[in-house]
Write a protein that holds these residues in place. Structure first.
Motif, PDB file in Angstrom:
ATOM      1  N   PHE A  38      28.084  35.034  19.903  1.00 19.20           N
ATOM      2  CA  PHE A  38      26.891  34.758  19.103  1.00 19.20           C
ATOM      3  C   PHE A  38      25.729  34.491  20.051  1.00 19.20           C
ATOM      4  CE2 PHE A  38      29.562  30.920  19.245  1.00 19.20           C
ATOM      5  CZ  PHE A  38      28.772  30.105  20.038  1.00 19.20           C
ATOM      6  N   LYS A  39      24.545  34.612  19.549  1.00 17.87           N
ATOM      7  CA  LYS A  39      23.338  34.469  20.364  1.00 17.87           C
ATOM      8  C   LYS A  39      23.018  32.996  20.592  1.00 17.87           C
ATOM      9  CE  LYS A  39      19.320  35.373  22.281  1.00 17.87           C
ATOM     10  NZ  LYS A  39      19.248  35.879  23.664  1.00 17.87           N
ATOM     11  N   LEU A  40      22.871  32.618  21.864  1.00 21.60           N
ATOM     12  CA  LEU A  40      22.318  31.312  22.214  1.00 21.60           C
ATOM     13  C   LEU A  40      20.814  31.496  22.382  1.00 21.60           C
ATOM     14  CD1 LEU A  40      24.990  30.135  24.821  1.00 21.60           C
ATOM     15  CD2 LEU A  40      24.662  29.239  22.516  1.00 21.60           C
ATOM     16  N   ARG A  41      20.041  30.804  21.583  1.00 28.39           N
ATOM     17  CA  ARG A  41      18.615  31.118  21.510  1.00 28.39           C
ATOM     18  C   ARG A  41      17.833  30.706  22.751  1.00 28.39           C
ATOM     19  NH1 ARG A  41      16.928  29.983  15.157  1.00 28.39           N
ATOM     20  NH2 ARG A  41      18.316  31.571  14.272  1.00 28.39           N
ATOM     21  N   PHE A  42      18.422  29.852  23.592  1.00 22.19           N
ATOM     22  CA  PHE A  42      17.687  29.397  24.770  1.00 22.19           C
ATOM     23  C   PHE A  42      18.036  30.196  26.015  1.00 22.19           C
ATOM     24  CE2 PHE A  42      21.556  26.956  24.282  1.00 22.19           C
ATOM     25  CZ  PHE A  42      22.135  27.012  25.539  1.00 22.19           C
ATOM     26  N   THR A  43      18.944  31.178  25.922  1.00 19.81           N
ATOM     27  CA  THR A  43      19.329  31.974  27.083  1.00 19.81           C
ATOM     28  C   THR A  43      19.926  33.287  26.608  1.00 19.81           C
ATOM     29  OG1 THR A  43      20.639  31.993  29.135  1.00 19.81           O
ATOM     30  CG2 THR A  43      21.645  30.969  27.204  1.00 19.81           C
ATOM     31  N   ASP A  44      19.988  34.266  27.508  1.00 18.24           N
ATOM     32  CA  ASP A  44      20.543  35.567  27.145  1.00 18.24           C
ATOM     33  C   ASP A  44      22.060  35.624  27.274  1.00 18.24           C
ATOM     34  OD1 ASP A  44      18.038  36.666  26.595  1.00 18.24           O
ATOM     35  OD2 ASP A  44      17.722  37.223  28.694  1.00 18.24           O
ATOM     36  N   TYR A  45      22.636  34.726  28.102  1.00 25.11           N
ATOM     37  CA  TYR A  45      24.056  34.856  28.408  1.00 25.11           C
ATOM     38  C   TYR A  45      24.798  33.526  28.245  1.00 25.11           C
ATOM     39  CZ  TYR A  45      22.511  39.206  30.535  1.00 25.11           C
ATOM     40  OH  TYR A  45      21.961  40.438  30.750  1.00 25.11           O
ATOM     41  N   ALA A  46      25.965  33.611  27.612  1.00 27.20           N
ATOM     42  CA  ALA A  46      26.867  32.464  27.567  1.00 27.20           C
ATOM     43  C   ALA A  46      27.548  32.259  28.914  1.00 27.20           C
ATOM     44  CB  ALA A  46      27.920  32.661  26.480  1.00 27.20           C
ATOM     45  N   ASP A  47      27.685  33.335  29.681  1.00 24.59           N
ATOM     46  CA  ASP A  47      28.184  33.247  31.055  1.00 24.59           C
ATOM     47  C   ASP A  47      27.499  34.304  31.900  1.00 24.59           C
ATOM     48  OD1 ASP A  47      30.248  32.287  33.103  1.00 24.59           O
ATOM     49  OD2 ASP A  47      30.585  34.438  33.106  1.00 24.59           O
ATOM     50  N   ARG A  48      26.766  33.828  32.895  1.00 21.99           N
ATOM     51  CA  ARG A  48      26.145  34.739  33.878  1.00 21.99           C
ATOM     52  C   ARG A  48      26.596  34.270  35.251  1.00 21.99           C
ATOM     53  NH1 ARG A  48      25.450  38.006  36.974  1.00 21.99           N
ATOM     54  NH2 ARG A  48      23.511  38.909  37.754  1.00 21.99           N
ATOM     55  N   THR A  49      27.577  34.974  35.794  1.00 21.72           N
ATOM     56  CA  THR A  49      28.176  34.568  37.056  1.00 21.72           C
ATOM     57  C   THR A  49      28.124  35.723  38.050  1.00 21.72           C
ATOM     58  OG1 THR A  49      29.674  32.983  36.016  1.00 21.72           O
ATOM     59  CG2 THR A  49      30.320  33.812  38.173  1.00 21.72           C
ATOM     60  N   GLN A  50      27.741  35.391  39.278  1.00 22.97           N
ATOM     61  CA  GLN A  50      27.758  36.371  40.361  1.00 22.97           C
ATOM     62  C   GLN A  50      28.433  35.753  41.575  1.00 22.97           C
ATOM     63  OE1 GLN A  50      23.665  37.341  41.582  1.00 22.97           O
ATOM     64  NE2 GLN A  50      22.956  35.672  40.282  1.00 22.97           N
ATOM     65  N   ILE A  51      29.368  36.498  42.159  1.00 22.86           N
ATOM     66  CA  ILE A  51      30.112  36.060  43.334  1.00 22.86           C
ATOM     67  C   ILE A  51      30.105  37.192  44.353  1.00 22.86           C
ATOM     68  CG2 ILE A  51      32.328  35.224  44.200  1.00 22.86           C
ATOM     69  CD1 ILE A  51      32.957  34.212  41.408  1.00 22.86           C
ATOM     70  N   TYR A  52      29.824  36.854  45.610  1.00 22.84           N
ATOM     71  CA  TYR A  52      29.788  37.831  46.698  1.00 22.84           C
ATOM     72  C   TYR A  52      30.783  37.413  47.780  1.00 22.84           C
ATOM     73  CZ  TYR A  52      25.404  38.976  44.370  1.00 22.84           C
ATOM     74  OH  TYR A  52      24.457  39.301  43.434  1.00 22.84           O
ATOM     75  N   HIS A  53      31.507  38.406  48.321  1.00 25.06           N
ATOM     76  CA  HIS A  53      32.490  38.166  49.376  1.00 25.06           C
ATOM     77  C   HIS A  53      32.196  39.069  50.566  1.00 25.06           C
ATOM     78  CE1 HIS A  53      35.416  36.137  46.610  1.00 25.06           C
ATOM     79  NE2 HIS A  53      34.862  36.934  45.718  1.00 25.06           N
ATOM     80  N   PHE A  54      32.471  38.559  51.756  1.00 27.45           N
ATOM     81  CA  PHE A  54      32.431  39.400  52.951  1.00 27.45           C
ATOM     82  C   PHE A  54      33.402  38.829  53.967  1.00 27.45           C
ATOM     83  CE2 PHE A  54      30.873  40.570  57.182  1.00 27.45           C
ATOM     84  CZ  PHE A  54      30.887  41.953  57.060  1.00 27.45           C
ATOM     85  N   GLY A  55      34.132  39.705  54.667  1.00 28.60           N
ATOM     86  CA  GLY A  55      35.092  39.211  55.640  1.00 28.60           C
ATOM     87  C   GLY A  55      35.346  40.174  56.773  1.00 28.60           C
ATOM     88  N   LEU A  56      35.662  39.621  57.931  1.00 26.66           N
ATOM     89  CA  LEU A  56      36.064  40.377  59.114  1.00 26.66           C
ATOM     90  C   LEU A  56      37.418  39.874  59.579  1.00 26.66           C
ATOM     91  CD1 LEU A  56      32.788  40.606  61.239  1.00 26.66           C
ATOM     92  CD2 LEU A  56      33.980  42.508  60.118  1.00 26.66           C
ATOM     93  N   THR A  57      38.292  40.800  59.978  1.00 25.08           N
ATOM     94  CA  THR A  57      39.631  40.454  60.438  1.00 25.08           C
ATOM     95  C   THR A  57      39.879  41.081  61.803  1.00 25.08           C
ATOM     96  OG1 THR A  57      40.538  40.260  58.214  1.00 25.08           O
ATOM     97  CG2 THR A  57      42.104  40.680  59.982  1.00 25.08           C
ATOM     98  N   ARG A  58      40.428  40.285  62.718  1.00 25.94           N
ATOM     99  CA  ARG A  58      40.836  40.765  64.034  1.00 25.94           C
ATOM    100  C   ARG A  58      42.359  40.845  64.056  1.00 25.94           C
ATOM    101  NH1 ARG A  58      39.819  43.439  68.902  1.00 25.94           N
ATOM    102  NH2 ARG A  58      41.189  42.563  70.529  1.00 25.94           N
ATOM    103  N   ILE A  59      42.892  42.052  64.326  1.00 21.44           N
ATOM    104  CA  ILE A  59      44.330  42.241  64.437  1.00 21.44           C
ATOM    105  C   ILE A  59      44.774  41.799  65.821  1.00 21.44           C
ATOM    106  CG2 ILE A  59      46.218  43.913  64.340  1.00 21.44           C
ATOM    107  CD1 ILE A  59      44.455  45.589  62.479  1.00 21.44           C
ATOM    108  N   LEU A  60      45.819  40.992  65.897  1.00 22.02           N
ATOM    109  CA  LEU A  60      46.264  40.395  67.155  1.00 22.02           C
ATOM    110  C   LEU A  60      47.561  41.027  67.662  1.00 22.02           C
ATOM    111  CD1 LEU A  60      45.688  36.637  66.193  1.00 22.02           C
ATOM    112  CD2 LEU A  60      44.114  38.162  67.412  1.00 22.02           C
ATOM    113  N   ASN A  61      47.592  41.321  68.934  1.00 25.92           N
ATOM    114  CA  ASN A  61      48.819  41.684  69.657  1.00 25.92           C
ATOM    115  C   ASN A  61      49.615  42.785  68.955  1.00 25.92           C
ATOM    116  OD1 ASN A  61      50.671  41.595  71.712  1.00 25.92           O
ATOM    117  ND2 ASN A  61      51.608  39.656  71.082  1.00 25.92           N
ATOM    118  N   GLY A  62      48.928  43.871  68.680  1.00 24.92           N
ATOM    119  CA  GLY A  62      49.608  45.024  68.117  1.00 24.92           C
ATOM    120  C   GLY A  62      50.112  44.848  66.701  1.00 24.92           C
TER     121      GLY A  62
END
Length: 772
Positions: A170-194
């Motif tokens: 249903f519409k919440l009159r004070f906002t457009d979204y009941a849930d507005r979520t944004q998540i960002y990920h970034f990662g670097l991995t170093r492989i060790l000893n073969g």
């Protein structure tokens, strides 16, 4: 905070197939076909109450807070302020998920609870990507992307983005979204000893606004027989019971100033997280894992709504609409809590493990530090009982006004109901171990222990709350019988509470195979803890009330397995002593409420039978039946209202409200072809009591899901699913303002207007997944 202040509500819980196996620590090359094997929980994200977090798994007790761990560390250290769904979603950044049993969780984390264990996607040398898209017929759209690959010979990368645009049903009159979520990920991995090990550095940023978390309430007519009837002009799940305007005036607990709360800002959550994830396989067979992270959430805010009694007023009662016209009709006394928090934590877990002959050994260490800076403010208001309620003004004398002059106001009762404050930290330093010992080919032991040094240092306010409560030196005013104005001095300041304690946990599990198909299993687990920093946000326990919380769990049963059936049946006993809770008690027939601190015990005896059935080719069925009896022990409370009347509640040996005694799960799945499958998930929750004294209750209800999945090719998958197939409108949880109603009075409430929570409405979802 998450102390169940308003409704003392426990989450409606559902059992999982993996949870019913007492012995889950098995190796994959076991020669005993009948031995129960650990399976990944299939439907952990099917939640009929909230689309954005895992469902909680039934163990017959209130949830022990955090139930999701990522890379061996809590996704959020405590969800009492910084909510789990504000910082974690089951998205494409995850390689997979598993389920920790209560015994595993007790040793590794100190909590007895089923818990989701998630693992990050670190990437492989070959480039890969996955894009998940989901939408529903209410307009929700969800985009979930992860890219990973190699850089040279010894480096990997991963990057992801999660975007949720959910307007709700249903519409919440004070906002457009009941849930507005944004998540960002970034990662670097170093492989060790073969390839013997790796070390990864991961970054996460989350930004979430979820006003829908306080919009799940509706008025209804309580029929008196456990069923409800819809109010004319209001359809639960399709109409909003959140007020029309987007702001309120309130008294800030921290500053003592009257301020304006804008509803668009009340659920703002932002956090940054940096994590280190590593492991290394030594030549001597030892495997070393070390995971650590630092998370800082400068904004961890949320809003709670509560209700009280719905009554009918006349124009002469003095309520007015915003245009100044007199109002007559139904009103409900509404309650609102504004929670403002800043949270940070530094967490480290390291483990060493090795297979030594018939023993699989593991030793680990937790060093978990958590800092909290938090307060909340509360106020009350009266609203019309309709979709998009209108706020009503009334004559109100502010106790902070030295003239004691009545003014018309839309809000009142400032900080009378459990405003909170705490600032400080807690630290857990724990050493733990487990050993899986194959004593004979038919007999296996799993045992472990945990010893934890726990330190808490918090600034908190033990003073009782009252109208006009806030920090500082100030006066409140009242009018005496002779008409004179009486001033009362107050000096409200935080005081430090510091505790240094030892907690412990231990588990012993035994599995014996009588034959190749039939066996016996039993386990016993105990975990202890002392009150946490979150439990000091209110008045907190006194020194006399500060006691060790002890949770013992004992289970025993049988299991049987053949080519088409995998069955287990167990009897379980679990209890919890010295449970701390704050309860708002409402005077029946009024909107007046008082807050009391409760310390009580709970115990549950239950029986569960679970089966995995494969009666014919391409068909699989999971079935579960649970009967349990959770009851209160040592539960007594009393409260004195403004007219001097004292009322008490004695819930000893009463069934714990909101927890059903009967649970059924039916999860059939049929593979139409190797690429096309259809599935259903039916969960039955038996009769639940909606107040403390077994006076009001809701009949049992089914939570239903279903869908079709089609793997079009190796790169594209499509699916459609339905939530709440039969569009059941049944209410759940508690009934606002009913805490003190007794069985003798229950008959008077048949046909009365009340309010409470409800299931998600009938929803059709479409999803697509592209791998490239």
């Amino acid at each position: 905070m998450n102390l169940k202040l308003k409704t003392f509500s426990f989450a409606l819980l559902a059992s999982a197939s993996t949870g019913m196996y007492a012995q889950t620590h098995t190796d994959n090359n076991s020669t005993n076909d009948s031995e129960p094997q650990k399976k990944e929980e299939r439907n952990v994200m099917l939640n009929a109450s909230d689309a954005n977090k895992p469902r909680e798994i039934q163990i017959g007790l209130p949830s022990e807070d955090v139930t999701v761990y990522e890379n061996g560390l809590p996704a959020v250290y405590s969800s009492s302020v910084h909510k789990l769904s504000a910082h974690w979603r089951s998205d494409a950044s995850l390689k997979g998920t598993d389920l920790m049993t209560p015994s595993e969780s007790a040793i590794k984390t100190g909590n007895i609870a089923y818990a989701v264990s998630a693992f990050s996607e670190l990437g492989e040398k070959k480039f890969s990507g996955k894009l998940n898209y989901k939408a529903n017929h209410f307009g929700m759209q969800n985009f979930d992307l992860n890219l990973s690959g190699g850089i040279g010979n010894n480096w990997l990368y991963t990057a992801g983005m999660y975007q949720n645009f959910d307007p709700g049903s249903f519409k919440l009159r004070f906002t457009d979204y009941a849930d507005r979520t944004q998540i960002y990920h970034f990662g670097l991995t170093r492989i060790l000893n073969g390839g013997k090990g790796h070390i990864s550095l991961l970054y996460k940023y989350s930004n979430s606004k979820n006003p829908g978390n306080f919009a799940n309430a509706a008025p209804f007519i309580y029929a008196g027989d456990g069923s409800i009837k819809k109010l004319a002009g209001f359809d639960p799940g399709m109409d909003s019971y959140v007020q029309r305007q987007g702001s309120f005036r309130y008294l800030n607990t921290k500053t003592g100033k009257m301020e304006t709360w804008n509803m668009t800002d009340g659920n703002d959550n932002r956090a940054n997280e940096v994590a280190l994830v590593s492991k290394y396989q030594f030549d001597n067979g030892w495997l070393w894992k070390l995971n650590a992270k630092y998370m800082n959430a400068p904004r961890a805010n949320y809003v709670d709504y509560g209700g009280s009694t719905i009554s009918e007023v006349a124009e002469a009662d003095g309520y007015q609409l915003s245009d100044g016209s007199a109002y007559s009709g139904l009103i409900e006394g509404r309650r609102t809590w504004l929670h403002i928090g800043k949270v940070s934590n530094a967490l480290l877990t390291t483990e060493m493990s090795k297979q030594l002959n018939n023993h699989k050994l593991m030793i680990g260490l937790n060093e978990w530090y958590y800092h909290l800076n938090y307060y909340s403010s509360s106020f009350q208001w009266a609203g019309t009982v309709e979709a998009y309620p209108r706020t009503l003004s009334q004559m109100y004398v502010n106790p902070l006004d030295p003239t004691q002059t009545a003014h018309r106001s839309e809000t009142f009762g400032y900080n009378e109901l459990s405003p909170e404050y705490t600032k400080g930290s807690e630290n857990k330093l724990a050493l733990y171990f487990t050993d899986e010992w194959r004593v004979t080919p038919k007999f296996k032991l799993f045992y472990g222990g945990r010893l934890e040094y726990y330190r808490m240092s918090a600034d908190q306010i033990s003073a009782s709350r009252f109208r006009g409560f806030h920090l500082g030196n100030f006066n409140t005013y009242s009018t005496a019988a002779d008409g004179s104005i009486v001033a009362t001095e107050h000096s409200i300041a935080p005081a430090n509470v510091t505790k240094n304690k030892l907690n412990y946990a231990a588990t012993l599990q035994m599995t014996y195979n009588v034959t190749n198909q039939f066996g016996l299993t039993a386990d016993a687990t105990i975990a202890t803890r002392f009150p946490r920093i979150s439990e000091y946000a209110g008045t907190g326990p006194t020194e006399e009330q500060y006691k060790r919380v002890t949770i013992p769990l004992v289970r025993g049963g049988i299991f049987y397995k053949n080519s088409w059936l995998d069955l287990s049946s167990m009897v379980t006993y679990i209890s919890k002593s010295n449970n701390i809770d704050q309860q708002n008690l409402t005077k029946p027939g009024t909107s007046e409420g008082k807050t009391v601190l409760l310390i009580y015990n709970i115990q549950t005896l239950g029986w569960t039978t679970s089966a995995e059935i494969n009666p014919f080719k391409n068909f699989h069925m999971h079935a579960l039946f649970t009967y349990q009896k959770p009851v209160y022990k040592n539960y007594n409370a009393s409260v004195t209202f403004s007219d001097g009347q004292t009322m008490s509640v004695n819930a000893n040996n009463k069934i714990v409200k909101e927890i059903p005694q009967v649970l059924i799960e039916l999860d059939p799945r049929y593979d139409i072809t190797k690429n096309l499958s259809a599935w259903l998930s039916f969960r039955y929750f038996g009769k639940t009591y909606a107040n403390l004294q077994e006076a009001l209750y809701f009949n049992g209800h089914w939570e239903t899901f279903g869908g079709v999945n089609w793997n079009v090719n190796k790169n594209l998958s499509l699916g459609v699913s339905v939530i709440n197939i039969f569009n059941e409108k049944g209410a759940k949880g508690t009934i606002s303002g009913s805490e003190l109603i007794t069985k003798d009075e229950a008959g008077k409430y048949a046909g009365k207007y009340m309010s409470g929570n409800y299931l998600r409405p009938f929803t059709v979802e479409f999803n697509a997944s592209i791998k490239f």
